[in-house]
Design a protein around this motif. Structure first.
Motif, PDB file in Angstrom:
ATOM      1  N   LYS A 150     -38.958  57.847 -15.614  1.00 23.49           N
ATOM      2  CA  LYS A 150     -40.356  57.910 -16.230  1.00 23.49           C
ATOM      3  C   LYS A 150     -41.044  58.398 -15.624  1.00 23.49           C
ATOM      4  O   LYS A 150     -42.079  57.584 -15.382  1.00 23.49           O
ATOM      5  N   PRO A 151     -41.108  59.898 -15.267  1.00 18.83           N
ATOM      6  CA  PRO A 151     -42.272  60.636 -14.509  1.00 18.83           C
ATOM      7  C   PRO A 151     -43.832  60.288 -14.843  1.00 18.83           C
ATOM      8  O   PRO A 151     -45.138  59.672 -13.637  1.00 18.83           O
ATOM      9  N   GLU A 152     -44.336  59.947 -15.858  1.00 23.16           N
ATOM     10  CA  GLU A 152     -45.010  59.734 -16.338  1.00 23.16           C
ATOM     11  C   GLU A 152     -46.013  58.224 -16.050  1.00 23.16           C
ATOM     12  O   GLU A 152     -46.881  58.397 -15.785  1.00 23.16           O
ATOM     13  N   LYS A 153     -44.434  57.949 -16.017  1.00 23.57           N
ATOM     14  CA  LYS A 153     -45.188  56.555 -15.741  1.00 23.57           C
ATOM     15  C   LYS A 153     -46.086  56.125 -14.585  1.00 23.57           C
ATOM     16  O   LYS A 153     -46.216  55.000 -14.037  1.00 23.57           O
ATOM     17  N   ALA A 154     -44.776  56.948 -14.244  1.00 24.61           N
ATOM     18  CA  ALA A 154     -44.730  56.934 -12.054  1.00 24.61           C
ATOM     19  C   ALA A 154     -45.852  57.333 -12.249  1.00 24.61           C
ATOM     20  O   ALA A 154     -46.855  56.273 -10.575  1.00 24.61           O
ATOM     21  N   LYS A 155     -46.373  57.991 -12.396  1.00 20.49           N
ATOM     22  CA  LYS A 155     -48.419  58.726 -11.771  1.00 20.49           C
ATOM     23  C   LYS A 155     -48.756  58.410 -12.532  1.00 20.49           C
ATOM     24  O   LYS A 155     -50.078  57.693 -11.664  1.00 20.49           O
ATOM     25  N   ALA A 156     -48.671  57.281 -13.649  1.00 19.56           N
ATOM     26  CA  ALA A 156     -49.971  56.243 -13.715  1.00 19.56           C
ATOM     27  C   ALA A 156     -50.109  55.107 -12.778  1.00 19.56           C
ATOM     28  O   ALA A 156     -51.711  54.790 -12.599  1.00 19.56           O
ATOM     29  N   VAL A 157     -48.839  54.419 -12.467  1.00 19.47           N
ATOM     30  CA  VAL A 157     -49.049  53.673 -11.431  1.00 19.47           C
ATOM     31  C   VAL A 157     -49.358  53.917 -10.006  1.00 19.47           C
ATOM     32  O   VAL A 157     -50.186  53.425  -9.185  1.00 19.47           O
ATOM     33  N   GLU A 158     -49.063  55.351  -9.766  1.00 18.11           N
ATOM     34  CA  GLU A 158     -49.231  55.870  -8.341  1.00 18.11           C
ATOM     35  C   GLU A 158     -51.023  55.630  -8.389  1.00 18.11           C
ATOM     36  O   GLU A 158     -51.663  55.615  -7.152  1.00 18.11           O
ATOM     37  N   ASN A 159     -51.670  56.575 -10.117  1.00 19.71           N
ATOM     38  CA  ASN A 159     -53.209  56.336  -9.841  1.00 19.71           C
ATOM     39  C   ASN A 159     -53.733  55.589  -9.714  1.00 19.71           C
ATOM     40  O   ASN A 159     -54.478  55.411  -9.116  1.00 19.71           O
ATOM     41  N   TYR A 160     -53.024  54.496 -10.957  1.00 17.10           N
ATOM     42  CA  TYR A 160     -53.579  53.137 -10.753  1.00 17.10           C
ATOM     43  C   TYR A 160     -53.905  52.171  -8.677  1.00 17.10           C
ATOM     44  O   TYR A 160     -54.861  51.765  -8.084  1.00 17.10           O
ATOM     45  N   LEU A 161     -53.149  52.506  -8.374  1.00 19.33           N
ATOM     46  CA  LEU A 161     -52.825  52.065  -6.736  1.00 19.33           C
ATOM     47  C   LEU A 161     -53.688  52.851  -6.416  1.00 19.33           C
ATOM     48  O   LEU A 161     -54.591  52.419  -5.109  1.00 19.33           O
ATOM     49  N   ILE A 162     -53.962  54.086  -6.718  1.00 16.34           N
ATOM     50  CA  ILE A 162     -54.360  54.350  -5.056  1.00 16.34           C
ATOM     51  C   ILE A 162     -56.103  55.074  -5.239  1.00 16.34           C
ATOM     52  O   ILE A 162     -57.310  54.166  -4.886  1.00 16.34           O
ATOM     53  N   GLN A 163     -56.131  54.177  -6.783  1.00 16.13           N
ATOM     54  CA  GLN A 163     -58.086  53.838  -7.031  1.00 16.13           C
ATOM     55  C   GLN A 163     -58.460  52.423  -6.675  1.00 16.13           C
ATOM     56  O   GLN A 163     -59.478  51.897  -6.084  1.00 16.13           O
ATOM     57  N   MET A 164     -57.224  51.705  -7.115  1.00 16.71           N
ATOM     58  CA  MET A 164     -57.499  50.566  -6.278  1.00 16.71           C
ATOM     59  C   MET A 164     -57.355  50.092  -4.542  1.00 16.71           C
ATOM     60  O   MET A 164     -58.968  49.671  -3.949  1.00 16.71           O
TER      61      MET A 164
ATOM     62  N   GLN B 165     -42.769  42.521  -5.536  1.00 19.53           N
ATOM     63  CA  GLN B 165     -42.574  41.545  -7.021  1.00 19.53           C
ATOM     64  C   GLN B 165     -44.065  42.417  -7.447  1.00 19.53           C
ATOM     65  O   GLN B 165     -44.935  41.664  -8.422  1.00 19.53           O
ATOM     66  N   GLY B 166     -45.077  42.999  -6.663  1.00 22.82           N
ATOM     67  CA  GLY B 166     -46.615  42.783  -6.949  1.00 22.82           C
ATOM     68  C   GLY B 166     -46.666  44.365  -7.605  1.00 22.82           C
ATOM     69  O   GLY B 166     -47.454  44.241  -8.640  1.00 22.82           O
ATOM     70  N   LEU B 167     -45.424  45.368  -6.955  1.00 27.54           N
ATOM     71  CA  LEU B 167     -45.882  46.220  -7.561  1.00 27.54           C
ATOM     72  C   LEU B 167     -44.966  46.419  -9.499  1.00 27.54           C
ATOM     73  O   LEU B 167     -45.228  46.840 -10.361  1.00 27.54           O
ATOM     74  N   ILE B 168     -43.903  45.037  -9.731  1.00 31.78           N
ATOM     75  CA  ILE B 168     -43.625  44.573 -10.651  1.00 31.78           C
ATOM     76  C   ILE B 168     -44.419  44.479 -11.948  1.00 31.78           C
ATOM     77  O   ILE B 168     -45.017  44.771 -12.841  1.00 31.78           O
ATOM     78  N   GLU B 169     -45.262  43.331 -10.997  1.00 31.75           N
ATOM     79  CA  GLU B 169     -46.842  42.748 -11.790  1.00 31.75           C
ATOM     80  C   GLU B 169     -47.707  44.041 -12.669  1.00 31.75           C
ATOM     81  O   GLU B 169     -47.866  44.057 -13.355  1.00 31.75           O
ATOM     82  N   ILE B 170     -47.473  44.883 -11.412  1.00 31.87           N
ATOM     83  CA  ILE B 170     -48.800  46.617 -12.150  1.00 31.87           C
ATOM     84  C   ILE B 170     -47.537  46.946 -12.813  1.00 31.87           C
ATOM     85  O   ILE B 170     -48.822  46.937 -13.947  1.00 31.87           O
ATOM     86  N   LEU B 171     -46.162  47.435 -12.286  1.00 31.52           N
ATOM     87  CA  LEU B 171     -46.233  48.169 -13.981  1.00 31.52           C
ATOM     88  C   LEU B 171     -46.310  47.172 -15.420  1.00 31.52           C
ATOM     89  O   LEU B 171     -46.523  47.666 -16.071  1.00 31.52           O
ATOM     90  N   GLU B 172     -45.955  45.922 -15.412  1.00 36.43           N
ATOM     91  CA  GLU B 172     -45.662  45.174 -16.213  1.00 36.43           C
ATOM     92  C   GLU B 172     -47.674  44.999 -17.305  1.00 36.43           C
ATOM     93  O   GLU B 172     -47.510  45.516 -18.024  1.00 36.43           O
ATOM     94  N   LYS B 173     -48.218  45.322 -16.399  1.00 40.48           N
ATOM     95  CA  LYS B 173     -49.942  45.660 -16.905  1.00 40.48           C
ATOM     96  C   LYS B 173     -50.031  46.741 -16.773  1.00 40.48           C
ATOM     97  O   LYS B 173     -50.797  47.177 -18.256  1.00 40.48           O
ATOM     98  N   VAL B 174     -49.437  47.945 -16.995  1.00 38.11           N
ATOM     99  CA  VAL B 174     -49.358  49.451 -17.104  1.00 38.11           C
ATOM    100  C   VAL B 174     -49.017  49.424 -18.015  1.00 38.11           C
ATOM    101  O   VAL B 174     -48.772  49.779 -19.100  1.00 38.11           O
ATOM    102  N   SER B 175     -47.476  48.638 -18.181  1.00 39.00           N
ATOM    103  CA  SER B 175     -46.745  49.095 -19.511  1.00 39.00           C
ATOM    104  C   SER B 175     -48.021  48.686 -21.395  1.00 39.00           C
ATOM    105  O   SER B 175     -47.087  48.953 -21.631  1.00 39.00           O
ATOM    106  N   GLN B 176     -48.421  47.254 -20.040  1.00 39.59           N
ATOM    107  CA  GLN B 176     -48.983  47.105 -21.727  1.00 39.59           C
ATOM    108  C   GLN B 176     -50.001  47.736 -22.779  1.00 39.59           C
ATOM    109  O   GLN B 176     -50.533  47.715 -23.102  1.00 39.59           O
ATOM    110  N   GLN B 177     -50.118  48.410 -21.850  1.00 41.22           N
ATOM    111  CA  GLN B 177     -51.727  48.915 -21.304  1.00 41.22           C
ATOM    112  C   GLN B 177     -51.182  50.711 -21.921  1.00 41.22           C
ATOM    113  O   GLN B 177     -51.908  50.927 -23.407  1.00 41.22           O
ATOM    114  N   THR B 178     -50.294  50.274 -22.118  1.00 38.11           N
ATOM    115  CA  THR B 178     -49.651  51.900 -22.819  1.00 38.11           C
ATOM    116  C   THR B 178     -48.504  51.751 -23.807  1.00 38.11           C
ATOM    117  O   THR B 178     -48.343  52.834 -24.122  1.00 38.11           O
TER     118      THR B 178
END
Length: 127
Positions: free
Chosen positions: A64-78, A91-104
């Motif tokens: 899922k390249p679009e989801k990976a791009k969203a997570v990368e942008n989120y991590l870079i912004q943080m 494990q921290g990345l999994i939590e971020i992935l869940e957060k991004v999945s809930q938002q999208t």
């Protein structure tokens, strides 16, 4: 000689087609800018993610390249705002992935429009 001429004609035709269709990949300056941006993103991600988290993010980018791009942008912004304390584990990345999945997450709803159908029994009730 014929091979060289044929190769030159192919290159010329390819350049014409790219110019005609507005293909930006023919512009070396844009290619270089994209390459620099990709290198910068990778270096920032290398600083904020541990090895297992980077591997998981790479696997996600394949599926899922679009989801990976969203997570990368989120991590870079943080990382830019200093909200990350040390490297992010898998494990921290999994939590971020869940957060991004809930938002999208796309919420699908199905609405049934039921039509009232005249039943022959309703007409006969008056008798």
């Amino acid at each position: 000689m014929a091979d060289e001429e044929l190769e030159a004609l192919r290159k010329q035709r390819l350049a014409e087609l790219q110019a005609k269709h507005g293909d930006p990949s023919g512009d070396p300056a844009q290619q270089e800018a994209k390459q620099r941006e990709a290198e910068m993103r990778n270096s920032i991600l290398a600083q904020v993610l541990d090895q297992a988290a980077r591997a998981r993010l790479s696997n996600l980018a394949l599926v899922k390249p679009e989801k990976a791009k969203a997570v990368e942008n989120y991590l870079i912004q943080m990382a830019r705002f200093g909200q990350l304390g040390g490297k992010v584990s898998e494990q921290g990345l999994i939590e971020i992935l869940e957060k991004v999945s809930q938002q999208t997450e796309k919420k699908t709803t199905v609405k049934f429009n039921r039509r009232k159908v005249l039943d022959s029994d309703e007409e006969d009730e008056d008798d």
